[in-house]
Design a protein around this motif. Structure first.
Motif, PDB file in Angstrom:
ATOM      1  N   THR A 118       0.751  -1.041  -0.090  1.00  0.00           N
ATOM      2  CA  THR A 118      -0.142  -0.094   0.091  1.00  0.00           C
ATOM      3  C   THR A 118       0.788   1.474  -0.004  1.00  0.00           C
ATOM      4  O   THR A 118       1.731   1.449   0.822  1.00  0.00           O
ATOM      5  CB  THR A 118      -0.866   0.024   1.185  1.00  0.00           C
ATOM      6  OG1 THR A 118      -1.682  -1.011   1.279  1.00  0.00           O
ATOM      7  CG2 THR A 118      -1.851   1.208   1.186  1.00  0.00           C
ATOM      8  N   SER A 119       0.627   2.262  -1.064  1.00  0.00           N
ATOM      9  CA  SER A 119       1.360   3.340  -0.830  1.00  0.00           C
ATOM     10  C   SER A 119       0.728   4.442   0.365  1.00  0.00           C
ATOM     11  O   SER A 119      -0.203   4.585   0.289  1.00  0.00           O
ATOM     12  CB  SER A 119       1.327   4.041  -2.477  1.00  0.00           C
ATOM     13  OG  SER A 119       1.782   5.399  -2.215  1.00  0.00           O
ATOM     14  N   ILE A 120       1.876   4.979   0.826  1.00  0.00           N
ATOM     15  CA  ILE A 120       1.739   6.137   1.537  1.00  0.00           C
ATOM     16  C   ILE A 120       1.812   7.301   1.538  1.00  0.00           C
ATOM     17  O   ILE A 120       2.047   8.117   2.143  1.00  0.00           O
ATOM     18  CB  ILE A 120       1.619   5.608   3.074  1.00  0.00           C
ATOM     19  CG1 ILE A 120       3.393   5.418   3.177  1.00  0.00           C
ATOM     20  CG2 ILE A 120       1.155   4.567   3.875  1.00  0.00           C
ATOM     21  CD1 ILE A 120       4.036   5.240   4.514  1.00  0.00           C
ATOM     22  N   THR A 121       2.302   7.305   0.034  1.00  0.00           N
ATOM     23  CA  THR A 121       2.753   8.729  -0.522  1.00  0.00           C
ATOM     24  C   THR A 121       1.549   9.012  -0.997  1.00  0.00           C
ATOM     25  O   THR A 121       1.099   8.583  -2.017  1.00  0.00           O
ATOM     26  CB  THR A 121       3.814   8.532  -1.471  1.00  0.00           C
ATOM     27  OG1 THR A 121       5.006   7.949  -0.644  1.00  0.00           O
ATOM     28  CG2 THR A 121       4.503   9.754  -2.102  1.00  0.00           C
ATOM     29  N   PRO A 122       1.143  10.415  -0.837  1.00  0.00           N
ATOM     30  CA  PRO A 122       0.050  10.892  -1.831  1.00  0.00           C
ATOM     31  C   PRO A 122       0.489  10.932  -3.155  1.00  0.00           C
ATOM     32  O   PRO A 122       1.231  11.361  -3.566  1.00  0.00           O
ATOM     33  CB  PRO A 122      -0.131  12.179  -1.090  1.00  0.00           C
ATOM     34  CG  PRO A 122       0.541  12.170   0.320  1.00  0.00           C
ATOM     35  CD  PRO A 122       1.695  11.358   0.177  1.00  0.00           C
ATOM     36  N   GLY A 123      -0.667  10.628  -4.039  1.00  0.00           N
ATOM     37  CA  GLY A 123      -0.837  10.841  -5.174  1.00  0.00           C
ATOM     38  C   GLY A 123       0.243   9.577  -5.936  1.00  0.00           C
ATOM     39  O   GLY A 123       0.033   9.205  -7.275  1.00  0.00           O
TER      40      GLY A 123
END
Length: 604
Positions: free
Chosen positions: A532-537
């Motif tokens: 899961t990406s926790i970096t916006p965008g």
């Protein structure tokens, strides 16, 4: 809304936690529900109760030809309930419905329609539910009549209890019998969807909301005088006994609010959650007045003080919920859960080490904004988990907490659907009750034994396994260094997966591919990787779940830019263990890498 609480993978520090959603059940199927209870089946069934806690919404037949009914503020002769108010799985459902969700299949069925003297609930709906594992029965409080109904697991009513008559007579109080004149009619112009005084609630002196079973008695909360009462249950049949007992007066200041949920710890501490005054705005923004509802903890006087009328301590302790104002952001639901290890993984060997409560704007605080912002969004509508021991003023504000957002990453979303983000500073009272599945703890599970209990009255704030994680301002037990084996085994590793990897430019699509190699520690039987990406965008377009490939998992990144530093949450687990419905190991870590500085060009 079912979420996975097993693996935040960090020690509680009040950051926002977008926990994984396991499954959602829609209002279109089960209606607007507040109360929730679990039975003690191997795969526990879920029971939810229809409620007016989120307003009563009316419509009239389509008048402008747009194919939709017309919304009403006031009752009128052609009014009917807005679709989704009470659920549509069974057309006979209504304001008095209790719905059952099968713990194995997820199938929804109408469990019971609560009525009184043959008349259906007019619309005030139900309060809360309590499951009695000793007699395999369910108790339901009715906000319309004030009655408490006792149901078998076949959905049939066994009998009912009337506090307004039976309870009040025990203290020779003026009786408050149910008056059918309090019923209301949505076809009458007297009904106002924005005025709860027109919704036909039972008189306050007989109205019951929160209910709980403990020590062979049913405890219940009466709204009018903000009191907790109890009534005995027959040891053989579970029927109501003629022995009602006043227990304690809940403080009415700064506000006399209804107690919507009650629970008991293993040591007998009684924990109460209030809900803000019911309200309803036409824009669906506010369903409970904010900032005054509290979570209290009582325990029995030891020894009982004959100078006080109650068996319980005179002044209850209070938990800090949320960061705003007086830390009173609860929405009225509470439950206990296992503890968590120093690495932030569920520890099912310790019952009751954490307390969870629903709430609004849990991380919102103007004075503490700069300190809170590194932990994620400030507006969190969802659930706060905290060590069950410390109350005000120790864990205040509640830095030692998990802040679960009710808008989590939903791997079970319907194809093509867009999750509705309701977390908004202006919304209040959108969250309801909470029930947590625990195996081997009082009132839950299928008989398997947990290692022990911890938390609540009579315990310190944290037991030794969690002592190293003490937060500033809390009374923490000393940490004793121990280095000599075999008496002192080596400490466990801080992570059970060690990520490695590198970037490759895929010229066919013009995108950087990060090939992840996850070295899993020995004896951990994992076959699934979740990214899961926790970096916006930024998103992982071939995720979030995939089979764990020891040769490397290529992650296709979308939305990243050249030279950007990105963070990905990784979790490996056994898919079969997840499907068992029991707590399972989900080992997590975070990998932070930098996308190469040059652009990855698509080959023409």
């Amino acid at each position: 809304h079912i979420v996975n609480l097993s693996a935040p993978a960090y020690v509680w520090d009040a950051r926002a936690w977008p926990a994984e959603a396991v499954r959602d059940f829609k209002a279109r199927d089960i209606g607007q529900v507040f109360g929730v209870a679990l039975d003690n089946s191997k795969n526990p069934n879920i029971y939810v109760a229809a409620s007016s806690a989120y307003g009563l919404h009316l419509v009239a037949p389509d008048a402008d030809g747009d194919g939709r009914p017309e919304r009403l503020k006031k009752g009128r002769n052609d009014a009917f309930w807005m679709p989704g108010m009470w659920g549509t799985v069974d057309p006979s459902g209504g304001p008095g419905s209790v719905w059952k969700i099968d713990g194995t299949t997820g199938q929804i069925t109408l469990f019971a329609n609560i009525n009184h003297d043959g008349k259906a609930n007019a619309g005030a709906g139900l309060g809360n539910l309590a499951y009695d594992p000793a007699h395999k029965q369910l108790f339901v409080s009715d906000l319309s009549t004030g009655m408490i109904h006792r149901l078998g697991l076949d959905g049939r009513e066994r009998d009912s209890y009337d506090h307004g008559v039976t309870g009040r007579s025990a203290l020779k109080l003026t009786l408050a019998p149910y008056d059918p004149i309090d019923r209301f009619d949505i076809t009458s112009g007297n009904f106002d969807s924005e005025d709860p005084e027109t919704w036909g609630y039972a008189a306050a002196e007989r109205r019951v909301w929160g209910v709980a079973v403990h020590g062979g008695r049913l405890y219940y909360a009466v709204t009018g005088e903000s009191q907790i009462w109890s009534v005995g249950l027959d040891k053989e049949t579970g029927a109501f006994l003629p022995d009602p007992r006043w227990e304690v007066d809940v403080p009415k200041k700064p506000k006399n609010l209804p107690v919507s949920d009650i629970l008991f710890s293993h040591k007998g501490a009684m924990i109460l959650a209030q809900r803000g005054e019911i309200r309803s705005t036409y824009d669906y923004g506010n369903f409970a007045n904010p900032g005054k509802a509290r979570v209290y903890r009582y325990w029995l006087e030891n020894p009982d003080d004959p100078a006080t009328p109650s068996r319980w301590i005179e002044e209850p302790e209070e938990y800090a919920v949320g960061f705003d104002g007086d830390n009173r952001q609860t929405d009225g639901g509470i439950d206990l859960n296992y503890g968590y290890t120093s690495d932030g993984y569920l520890d099912p060997t310790i019952c009751e080490a954490s307390l969870w409560t629903t709430g609004d704007n849990l991380r919102l605080s103007e004075p503490l904004k700069d300190a809170l912002l590194p932990g994620g969004p400030l507006v969190i509508d969802g659930v706060q988990g905290m060590p069950a021991g410390p109350v005000k003023e120790k864990n205040t504000p509640p830095w030692a907490s998990y802040m679960l957002d009710n808008d989590p990453v939903n791997t079970a979303a319907e194809p093509g659907s867009t999750p509705f983000n309701h977390s908004d500073e202006k919304t209040q009272g959108w969250i309801g009750d909470i029930a947590i599945y625990r195996v081997g703890c009082d009132g839950g599970g299928s008989g398997e034994t947990a290692g022990g209990y911890w938390g609540g009255a009579g315990y310190t704030w944290s037991d030794p396994p969690y002592g190293e994680d003490c937060m500033p301002g809390l009374d923490c037990p000393p940490i004793v260094e121990c280095t000599e084996e075999p008496d002192c085994p080596p400490p466990p590793p801080r992570a059970c997966i060690i990520p490695r990897g590198g970037f490759v430019c895929d010229e066919a699509i013009g995108s950087w591919i990060y090939t992840l190699n996850a070295d899993v520690l020995p004896n951990f039987n994992a076959d699934t990787l979740k990214v899961t990406s926790i970096t916006p965008g930024l998103s992982v377009s071939n995720g979030p779940e995939m089979g764990l490939n020891l040769a490397g998992n290529p992650l296709q990144l979308a939305g990243g830019t050249a030279g950007q530093v990105i963070s990905l949450d990784l979790c490996v687990f056994n898919k079969l263990a997840e499907k068992s419905g029991k707590p399972f190991d989900c080992c997590k870590t975070t990998v932070t890498v930098k996308i190469p500085g040059q652009a990855c060009e698509k080959k023409q």
